[in-house]
Design a protein around this motif. Structure first.
Motif, short mmCIF file in Angstrom:
data_model
loop_
_atom_site.label_atom_id
_atom_site.label_comp_id
_atom_site.label_asym_id
_atom_site.label_seq_id
_atom_site.Cartn_x
_atom_site.Cartn_y
_atom_site.Cartn_z
N GLY A 132 32.94 -26.42 -52.58
CA GLY A 132 34.04 -25.80 -53.41
C GLY A 132 33.57 -24.26 -53.18
N VAL A 133 34.91 -23.65 -53.65
CA VAL A 133 34.92 -22.04 -53.80
C VAL A 133 35.62 -21.57 -54.77
CG1 VAL A 133 35.24 -19.72 -52.62
CG2 VAL A 133 34.40 -21.76 -51.01
N VAL A 134 35.18 -21.05 -55.64
CA VAL A 134 36.14 -20.38 -56.87
C VAL A 134 35.94 -18.89 -56.44
CG1 VAL A 134 36.30 -20.18 -59.15
CG2 VAL A 134 35.39 -22.24 -58.38
N ASN A 135 37.29 -18.26 -56.48
CA ASN A 135 37.67 -16.80 -56.32
C ASN A 135 38.04 -16.34 -57.64
OD1 ASN A 135 36.38 -16.67 -53.64
ND2 ASN A 135 38.25 -17.03 -52.90
N VAL A 136 37.43 -15.57 -58.38
CA VAL A 136 37.50 -15.02 -59.69
C VAL A 136 38.65 -13.89 -59.46
CG1 VAL A 136 37.04 -14.19 -61.82
CG2 VAL A 136 35.63 -15.83 -60.72
N ALA A 137 40.01 -14.01 -60.12
CA ALA A 137 40.86 -13.29 -59.80
C ALA A 137 41.14 -12.78 -61.17
CB ALA A 137 42.13 -13.66 -59.18
N SER A 138 42.50 -12.83 -61.57
CA SER A 138 42.95 -12.42 -63.02
C SER A 138 44.41 -12.45 -63.22
CB SER A 138 42.33 -10.81 -63.18
OG SER A 138 43.00 -10.22 -64.16
N VAL A 139 44.73 -12.48 -64.44
CA VAL A 139 46.11 -12.65 -64.60
C VAL A 139 46.82 -11.30 -64.36
CG1 VAL A 139 46.06 -14.47 -66.51
CG2 VAL A 139 46.03 -12.13 -67.31
N ALA A 140 45.84 -10.30 -64.08
CA ALA A 140 46.37 -9.14 -63.72
C ALA A 140 47.01 -9.20 -62.31
CB ALA A 140 45.36 -8.03 -63.65
N ALA A 141 46.57 -10.18 -61.63
CA ALA A 141 47.53 -10.39 -60.27
C ALA A 141 48.92 -10.65 -60.11
CB ALA A 141 46.70 -11.75 -59.74
#
Length: 257
Positions: A132-141
């Motif tokens: 698995g891969v979790v890429n941390v983004a943001s609601v700012a996306a």
């Protein structure tokens, strides 16, 4: 026993991932720029949970730093089962106020590093039929927020596209989009937080627990809180011009994370 590699592991969301995964019995590879903090963290997690915690000092804003982590991810003799691309930062200031070098470093950390590290990790996972891969983004996306928001929007689009391509392979990819989280993130960026309502703040440990549940369910996008899910639903319906006016009041890259 499985092994997880976490970038930006010494504070905030990265540290919360490390605590939760160690509690669950996973060995860890902890990646950050500060060797002393990494070693203290590794010792604490090993002593408390009996897991192995490897330290890897790397600055993902540099070519050498990215290449070092790529090499570790590609090591088939010490396989990585879960990659958490969490490293990131914010900048205070409006367009043209932030030095171009800082803007380019942000793109390198948020986009290039995520692309390259995901690409280094996935082939081995695919060969083993799991990972698995979790890429941390943001609601700012999902909001007009300059380079920060644009880079996080790239993370979301890239991750969901790759997840679609890997469907059925046993490898799960998920973009994690937190809102405001009580971490060192805003302090490091020199951003004040007094104007953010208390109800908008999230707890990092609860956020990570929800994110791992979403990953186990095969979701490619996680907004791990009902409050932010509702806000993002409203944001989809609001005019872009209105959103731009609202977000500009707190600074172009005042990024939730």
């Amino acid at each position: 026993m499985t092994t997880a590699l976490i970038t930006g592991a010494t504070a905030g969301i990265g540290a919360a991932f490390a605590r939760r995964l160690a509690t669950d019995g996973h060995n860890l590879v902890l990646v950050a720029r500060n060797t002393e903090r990494l070693q203290e963290q590794a010792t604490e997690l090993h002593d408390r949970h009996g897991i192995e915690a490897e330290v890897l000092t790397a600055d993902l804003g540099t070519e050498d730093g990215i290449a070092l982590v790529e090499k570790r991810l590609a090591d088939s003799r010490n396989a990585i089962d879960l990659l958490v691309n969490n490293a990131g930062f914010g900048s205070k200031g409006q367009f043209l106020d932030v030095p171009m070098a800082e803007e380019l470093t942000m793109l390198k950390v948020h986009c290039e590093a995520v692309l390259r590290l995901t690409s280094a990790a996935v082939p081995g996972m695919q060969a083993r039929g799991r990972g698995g891969v979790v890429n941390v983004a943001s609601v700012a996306a999902f909001l007009p927020r300059g380079t920060y928001g644009a880079s996080k929007a790239w993370v979301v689009q890239f991750t969901q596209g790759a997840a679609r391509d890997l469907a059925g392979s046993g490898v799960r990819l998920m973009a994690l989009c937190p809102g405001f989280v009580r971490t060192e993130f805003h302090e490091r960026a020199g951003m004040g937080t007094d104007n953010i309502p208390g109800w908008m703040w999230l707890d990092a440990d609860k956020l990570v627990a929800a994110a791992l549940t979403d990953l186990s369910r095969g979701k490619s996008l996680s907004i791990p809180d009902p409050r932010y899910k509702a806000l993002m639903g409203v944001a989809k319906l609001a005019p872009r011009g209105l959103l731009g006016g609202i977000t500009s009041k707190t600074g172009r890259k005042y990024g939730p994370q």
